[in-house]
Enzyme design. Structure first.
Site, PDB file in Angstrom:
ATOM      1  N   GLN A 202      10.520   0.953  16.116  1.00  0.00           N
ATOM      2  CA  GLN A 202      10.823  -0.190  15.243  1.00  0.00           C
ATOM      3  C   GLN A 202      12.260  -0.099  14.736  1.00  0.00           C
ATOM      4  O   GLN A 202      13.016  -1.088  14.750  1.00  0.00           O
ATOM      5  CB  GLN A 202       9.838  -0.205  14.074  1.00  0.00           C
ATOM      6  CG  GLN A 202      10.245  -1.109  12.926  1.00  0.00           C
ATOM      7  CD  GLN A 202       9.179  -1.210  11.857  1.00  0.00           C
ATOM      8  OE1 GLN A 202       8.195  -1.917  12.043  1.00  0.00           O
ATOM      9  NE2 GLN A 202       9.351  -0.523  10.731  1.00  0.00           N
TER      10      GLN A 202
ATOM     11  N   ASN B 295       0.867  -1.189   0.000  1.00  0.00           N
ATOM     12  CA  ASN B 295       0.000   0.000   0.000  1.00  0.00           C
ATOM     13  C   ASN B 295       0.904   1.239   0.000  1.00  0.00           C
ATOM     14  O   ASN B 295       0.805   2.110   0.862  1.00  0.00           O
ATOM     15  CB  ASN B 295      -0.967   0.006   1.191  1.00  0.00           C
ATOM     16  CG  ASN B 295      -2.023   1.089   1.031  1.00  0.00           C
ATOM     17  OD1 ASN B 295      -2.194   1.933   1.886  1.00  0.00           O
ATOM     18  ND2 ASN B 295      -2.715   1.088  -0.083  1.00  0.00           N
TER      19      ASN B 295
ATOM     20  N   SER C  11       0.302   4.083   5.649  1.00  0.00           N
ATOM     21  CA  SER C  11      -0.744   3.322   4.945  1.00  0.00           C
ATOM     22  C   SER C  11      -2.055   3.378   5.723  1.00  0.00           C
ATOM     23  O   SER C  11      -3.136   3.323   5.143  1.00  0.00           O
ATOM     24  CB  SER C  11      -0.307   1.873   4.763  1.00  0.00           C
ATOM     25  OG  SER C  11       0.880   1.843   3.997  1.00  0.00           O
TER      26      SER C  11
ATOM     27  N   LYS D  24       9.604   7.289  10.887  1.00  0.00           N
ATOM     28  CA  LYS D  24       8.268   7.416  11.488  1.00  0.00           C
ATOM     29  C   LYS D  24       8.048   6.300  12.506  1.00  0.00           C
ATOM     30  O   LYS D  24       7.468   6.518  13.560  1.00  0.00           O
ATOM     31  CB  LYS D  24       7.173   7.379  10.413  1.00  0.00           C
ATOM     32  CG  LYS D  24       5.833   7.780  10.969  1.00  0.00           C
ATOM     33  CD  LYS D  24       4.732   7.427  10.036  1.00  0.00           C
ATOM     34  CE  LYS D  24       4.117   6.237  10.433  1.00  0.00           C
ATOM     35  NZ  LYS D  24       3.422   5.272  10.573  1.00  0.00           N
TER      36      LYS D  24
ATOM     37  N   HIS E 265       7.157   5.668   1.230  1.00  0.00           N
ATOM     38  CA  HIS E 265       7.858   4.461   0.780  1.00  0.00           C
ATOM     39  C   HIS E 265       8.744   4.773  -0.440  1.00  0.00           C
ATOM     40  O   HIS E 265       9.875   4.289  -0.538  1.00  0.00           O
ATOM     41  CB  HIS E 265       6.859   3.375   0.361  1.00  0.00           C
ATOM     42  CG  HIS E 265       6.046   2.806   1.485  1.00  0.00           C
ATOM     43  ND1 HIS E 265       4.689   3.015   1.600  1.00  0.00           N
ATOM     44  CD2 HIS E 265       6.387   2.024   2.534  1.00  0.00           C
ATOM     45  CE1 HIS E 265       4.236   2.371   2.663  1.00  0.00           C
ATOM     46  NE2 HIS E 265       5.242   1.772   3.256  1.00  0.00           N
TER      47      HIS E 265
ATOM     48  N   GLY F 133      11.884   3.786   7.548  1.00  0.00           N
ATOM     49  CA  GLY F 133      11.413   5.140   7.854  1.00  0.00           C
ATOM     50  C   GLY F 133      11.565   5.444   9.343  1.00  0.00           C
ATOM     51  O   GLY F 133      11.342   4.580  10.191  1.00  0.00           O
TER      52      GLY F 133
HETATM   53  O1  PAF Z   1       7.266  -0.889   8.834  1.00  0.00           O
HETATM   54  C1  PAF Z   1       6.734  -1.834   8.211  1.00  0.00           C
HETATM   55  O2  PAF Z   1       6.127  -1.651   7.141  1.00  0.00           O
HETATM   56  C2  PAF Z   1       6.827  -3.244   8.781  1.00  0.00           C
HETATM   57  O3  PAF Z   1       6.781  -3.219  10.168  1.00  0.00           O
HETATM   58  C3  PAF Z   1       8.057  -4.008   8.287  1.00  0.00           C
HETATM   59  C4  PAF Z   1       9.361  -3.357   8.721  1.00  0.00           C
HETATM   60  C5  PAF Z   1       8.028  -4.115   6.769  1.00  0.00           C
HETATM   61  C6  PAF Z   1       8.043  -5.426   8.861  1.00  0.00           C
HETATM   62  O4  PAF Z   1       6.890  -6.105   8.499  1.00  0.00           O
END
Ligand code: PAF
Length: 288
Positions: free
Chosen positions: A155, A32, A188, A151, A37, A149
């Site tokens: 993570q 998406n 997304s 954002k 991205h 990212g």
């Molecule tokens: O940030 C994301 O889109 C997801 O958490 C990732 C890093 C692709 C892992 O599924």
């Protein structure tokens, strides 16, 4: 652009590139795709001769009540955008390819401590799922560099920690958040918002910038600032999970006279949509 759906295909292409001494940048996504991205892809192209983008909506990082089923899947449009952006390989695995065993029997990767804080405190499956899928993607693609990212600040932190702890031979690069003109971070999940909510969601960024200005101006009453911002968000129609002021270096809680760079992180619900955002700030920067 070549589309690969299984591991052997990706490895074949990857080995041929390696034989020619070419570097590979990987951009893991759940599809998406939006301008954020595509900005990651732009950076990937600058970082290596070859670019692999993966699209995989990872069931392991969603809790049972979360939006795995309704997460937007727009593979055809995504593939067109990636082709136009000059991507070499789109890796589009099925759940079967990524997790050949039943999910509950699959080996997991866990970064302890920080995975249970902030977003992890509200979404217990999230970071174990992210670390597991990213580790598997790294082993499949074996990239030289991987682009994420900022954002998803927590993570990114967890992925860096995992790469360090497990000695993956990959450089992790974080890219600044792309925003709509009124400040809303591209995501997304913004697609779940109607036009009025999308406008309203800009309040998150306004809240972050207000807090950042106060911190840059020398304010140090972190607990009070977090509590007030939480109340302000509630008055504006959000249900905040947290507003947190943390150190960038370790995501720990800052001391009263912190001099290290800080990051303000927010997660808040707007109706049925959970939004996250963050902003970095050097404490006292405006008063120097
Ligand atoms: O940030 C994301 O889109 C997801 O958490 C990732 C890093 C692709 C892992 O599924």
């Amino acid at each position: 652009m070549q589309t690969c759906i299984d591991i052997a295909d990706v490895r074949r292409v990857r080995d041929a590139w390696r034989a020619q001494g070419e570097r590979v940048a990987c951009v893991p996504t759940m599809g998406n795709l939006h301008a954020g991205h595509l900005d990651l892809v732009r950076h990937a192209r600058a970082a290596a001769e070859r670019v692999v983008v993966s699209i995989f909506v990872n069931p392991l990082q969603f809790g049972p009540q979360e939006d795995f089923q309704r997460y937007p899947r727009t593979e055809q449009a995504d593939a067109e955008a990636l082709r136009a952006a000059g991507v070499d390989v789109l890796f589009l695995p099925s759940v079967q390819v990524m997790y050949p065993r039943p999910l509950e029997a699959t080996t997991r990767v866990e970064v302890p401590g920080i995975s249970n804080d902030l977003c992890g405190a509200f979404r217990p499956a999230l970071f174990r799922g992210v670390a597991t899928v990213v580790a598997r993607l790294f082993n499949i693609v074996q990239p030289t560099v991987a682009i994420f990212g900022e954002k998803d600040f927590q993570q990114l932190f967890i992925i860096r920690r995992m790469v360090e702890d497990l000695a993956f031979a990959v450089d992790i690069v974080g890219i600044p958040t792309v925003r709509e003109p009124h400040g809303l971070a591209l995501s997304s999940r913004n697609g779940y918002l109607d036009a009025a909510q999308r406008q309203q969601a800009g309040i998150l960024y306004q809240t972050l910038t207000r807090l950042a200005q106060r911190l840059a101006g020398g304010a140090r009453d972190y607990a009070d600032m977090q509590a007030r911002a939480t109340e302000d968000l509630k008055s504006s129609g959000f249900r905040p999970d947290y507003v947190a002021i943390r150190r960038v270096s370790d995501l720990g809680q800052p001391r009263q006279n912190e001099v290290e760079e800080l990051v303000i992180l927010i997660a808040a619900w707007l109706d049925q949509t959970r939004l996250i955002d963050n902003l970095r700030v050097v404490p006292g920067a405006a008063s120097k």
